[in-house]
Scaffold this active site. Structure first.
Site, PDB file in Angstrom:
ATOM      1  N   PHE A 180       2.682  -4.687 -13.267  1.00  0.00           N
ATOM      2  CA  PHE A 180       2.126  -5.377 -12.127  1.00  0.00           C
ATOM      3  C   PHE A 180       1.133  -4.420 -11.771  1.00  0.00           C
ATOM      4  CE2 PHE A 180       1.534  -6.121  -7.202  1.00  0.00           C
ATOM      5  CZ  PHE A 180       1.000  -7.347  -7.323  1.00  0.00           C
ATOM      6  N   ASP A 238      10.779  -0.810 -11.206  1.00  0.00           N
ATOM      7  CA  ASP A 238      10.493  -1.219 -10.140  1.00  0.00           C
ATOM      8  C   ASP A 238      11.229  -2.663 -10.343  1.00  0.00           C
ATOM      9  OD1 ASP A 238       9.126  -3.172  -8.472  1.00  0.00           O
ATOM     10  OD2 ASP A 238       7.326  -2.008  -8.672  1.00  0.00           O
ATOM     11  N   TYR A 263      10.108  -9.032   0.270  1.00  0.00           N
ATOM     12  CA  TYR A 263       9.536 -10.254   0.800  1.00  0.00           C
ATOM     13  C   TYR A 263       9.494 -11.395  -0.455  1.00  0.00           C
ATOM     14  CZ  TYR A 263       5.236  -7.821  -0.952  1.00  0.00           C
ATOM     15  OH  TYR A 263       4.361  -7.342  -1.791  1.00  0.00           O
ATOM     16  N   LYS A 264      10.150 -10.806  -1.417  1.00  0.00           N
ATOM     17  CA  LYS A 264      10.232 -11.960  -2.620  1.00  0.00           C
ATOM     18  C   LYS A 264      11.344 -12.672  -2.479  1.00  0.00           C
ATOM     19  CE  LYS A 264       6.543  -9.845  -5.136  1.00  0.00           C
ATOM     20  NZ  LYS A 264       6.236  -8.440  -5.552  1.00  0.00           N
ATOM     21  N   ARG A 272       2.950 -20.256 -12.612  1.00  0.00           N
ATOM     22  CA  ARG A 272       4.168 -19.532 -12.246  1.00  0.00           C
ATOM     23  C   ARG A 272       5.075 -20.401 -11.067  1.00  0.00           C
ATOM     24  NH1 ARG A 272       4.594 -13.485  -9.974  1.00  0.00           N
ATOM     25  NH2 ARG A 272       4.172 -14.648  -8.109  1.00  0.00           N
TER      26      ARG A 272
HETATM   27  C1  LIG Z   1       5.162  -7.417  -5.388  1.00  0.00           C
HETATM   28  C2  LIG Z   1       5.154  -6.260  -6.136  1.00  0.00           C
HETATM   29  C3  LIG Z   1       4.624  -5.065  -5.721  1.00  0.00           C
HETATM   30  C4  LIG Z   1       4.164  -5.012  -4.372  1.00  0.00           C
HETATM   31  O1  LIG Z   1       3.815  -3.929  -3.738  1.00  0.00           O
HETATM   32  P1  LIG Z   1       3.438  -3.688  -2.230  1.00  0.00           P
HETATM   33  O2  LIG Z   1       3.033  -2.304  -2.144  1.00  0.00           O
HETATM   34  O3  LIG Z   1       4.606  -4.394  -1.432  1.00  0.00           O
HETATM   35  O4  LIG Z   1       2.370  -4.647  -1.976  1.00  0.00           O
HETATM   36  C5  LIG Z   1       4.733  -3.851  -6.255  1.00  0.00           C
HETATM   37  N1  LIG Z   1       5.182  -4.056  -7.785  1.00  0.00           N
HETATM   38  C6  LIG Z   1       5.481  -5.143  -8.405  1.00  0.00           C
HETATM   39  C7  LIG Z   1       6.185  -5.091  -9.616  1.00  0.00           C
HETATM   40  C8  LIG Z   1       5.590  -6.288  -7.466  1.00  0.00           C
HETATM   41  O5  LIG Z   1       5.928  -7.377  -8.289  1.00  0.00           O
END
Ligand SMILES: *Cc1c(COP(=O)(O)O)cnc(C)c1O
Length: 427
Positions: free
Chosen positions: A129, A208, A233-234, A387
């Protein structure tokens, strides 16, 4: 896994046999015409969260006021962390709920690089990401540009072979920072294998878990992982922008040092000492006062997952992603779609990406077609990924059937041509 046929009656049969079917009722689902396959950038709202939040606002805040801090608020990051620990194979005192994923990644990556002062390599991959990569780039810049970020390549843009990972890690590597389940392709690393390899090279390993927690079983302790971060939040359904979590293996907690020395990271925040003395446990990774209300919303959602158990969630998720891929092979491949996700279930998280040159306009048509067409909400990830997220607690086989049937109709009937290819801000 073999599926009989593409007829909707088969989807109905699969739903009738689904052990987790009753959990759908635990969520606010008020639009029967909407199929929510957002994968999974924002999970649905659990019904029990609504009452829980009402009590938190009206009673805990409204009535108890400042006393609330001594009546549970102060320990929420660790108490809630202990619950999340059960979803990711960690000890109760190894997880802290705090800040956002990006910020936690910054804190832990900084701690890791400081702990390996003689090494200059930081390893990540091209499937990661972007926020994770930006954080690592910014950290390297802040630390005087002594480090080099080495991104493991992907031959097909979908997955990364074991030997390519291994070749990227060497005796100069300080930190390996990878996302367990890739946000676009859903490629899933063998966490135990990669962690072991990083350790053999003397590097620290940071995972992560944003697209893993609540979606696939994770066992941080069994893998001997050093550090991890993840999002709530996912698949944890904690609500928009809900606070993230971090994991530091117990024996590393007092050894490492994170760079944001806020008062809540101190041994005794309420001594108000002028000089910082860090806590020796997971609290060392806190910073300041935590967003209590946002954190409250995570708790009932996590409890739902613990009740359903990750084993059952994973079993249904595999069955549903397999079913989705089966329908895509039958209906969508002939229309120019290609699978953007690994075919082997053990290499795949809980979402499936279907790629098409007109992916963006197809996803707009899925979301915006007026009734009587069924509305489908996927995510779009450039350049061409639609997705589709599977959340076993509320996704049904019939919904998957309907959604893929709708995709077929949109492409066959060229319905997407009525939609603009201009990108919206959030996709
Ligand atoms: C959703 C996601 C984030 C989100 O980071 P925020 O700091 O909460 O905006 C970070 N890393 C990955 C791999 C994600 O999927």
């Amino acid at each position: 896994m073999d599926f009989k046929d593409t007829d909707v009656s088969h989807a109905r049969e699969l739903d009738a046999r689904d052990e987790l079917a009753s959990y759908r009722d635990e969520f606010v689902i008020d639009d029967p015409n909407l199929i929510y396959l957002d994968g999974n950038s924002l999970g649905r709202l659990p019904k029990r969260t609504v009452d829980f939040m009402r009590n938190a606002i009206e009673h805990e805040w409204g009535v108890r006021l400042i006393r609330g801090w001594n009546e549970g608020w102060i320990d929420m990051p660790t108490e809630l962390g202990a619950k999340i620990a059960r979803l990711v194979g960690a000890q109760a005192d190894e997880i802290l709920v705090t800040e956002g994923t990006s910020i936690n990644l910054f804190k832990l990556a900084a701690a890791a690089l400081k702990a390996r002062p003689d090494r200059t390599g930081v390893v990540s991959d091209v499937l990661n990401f972007p926020s994770d990569l930006y954080i690592l780039q910014g950290l390297i810049e802040l630390m005087g540009k002594k480090h080099h970020l080495n991104l493991i390549p992907s031959a097909d843009g979908i997955s990364i072979a074991d030997e390519v990972v291994d070749a990227a890690i060497d005796s100069k590597t300080a930190l390996v920072s990878l996302t367990h389940v890739a946000f676009k392709s859903a490629f899933m690393y063998d966490m135990a294998r990669v962690t072991e390899h990083a350790h053999k090279a003397g590097a620290l390993m940071l995972w992560d878990l944003s697209h893993s927690v609540g979606a696939v079983p994770v066992d941080l302790n069994a893998c001997n992982a050093d550090l991890a971060v993840g999002c709530t939040y996912k698949y944890l359904n904690g609500g928009p922008g809900s606070p993230a979590f971090l994991y530091v293996r117990r024996d590393l907690q007092a050894q490492l040092s994170q760079p944001m020395w806020g008062w809540f990271a101190a041994e005794d925040p309420f001594a108000f000492d002028l000089e910082f003395k860090p806590a020796n446990d997971i609290s060392r990774y806190r910073v300041g006062a935590c967003p209590i209300l946002a954190m409250k919303a995570v708790e009932p959602a996590v409890e739902l997952l613990l009740e359903a158990t990750m084993e059952r969630i994973r079993a249904k998720s595999v069955q549903q992603t397999e079913y989705l891929i089966f329908l895509a092979d039958q209906w969508l491949t002939p229309l120019g779609f290609i699978l953007g996700t690994p075919r082997q279930a053990e290499m795949r998280g809980s979402h499936v990406s279907l790629r098409h040159p007109e992916g963006y306009r197809i996803s707009r048509a899925l979301i915006e077609s007026p009734p009587p067409a069924v509305q489908v909400i996927p995510d779009f990830r450039p350049p061409d990924n639609i997705r589709l997220g599977i959340t076993p607690l509320y996704t049904t086989f019939c919904e998957i059937h309907q959604a893929l049937d709708r995709m077929r109709a949109i492409v066959e009937g060229k319905i997407y041509e009525q939609y603009s290819s201009e990108r919206l801000t959030v996709t």
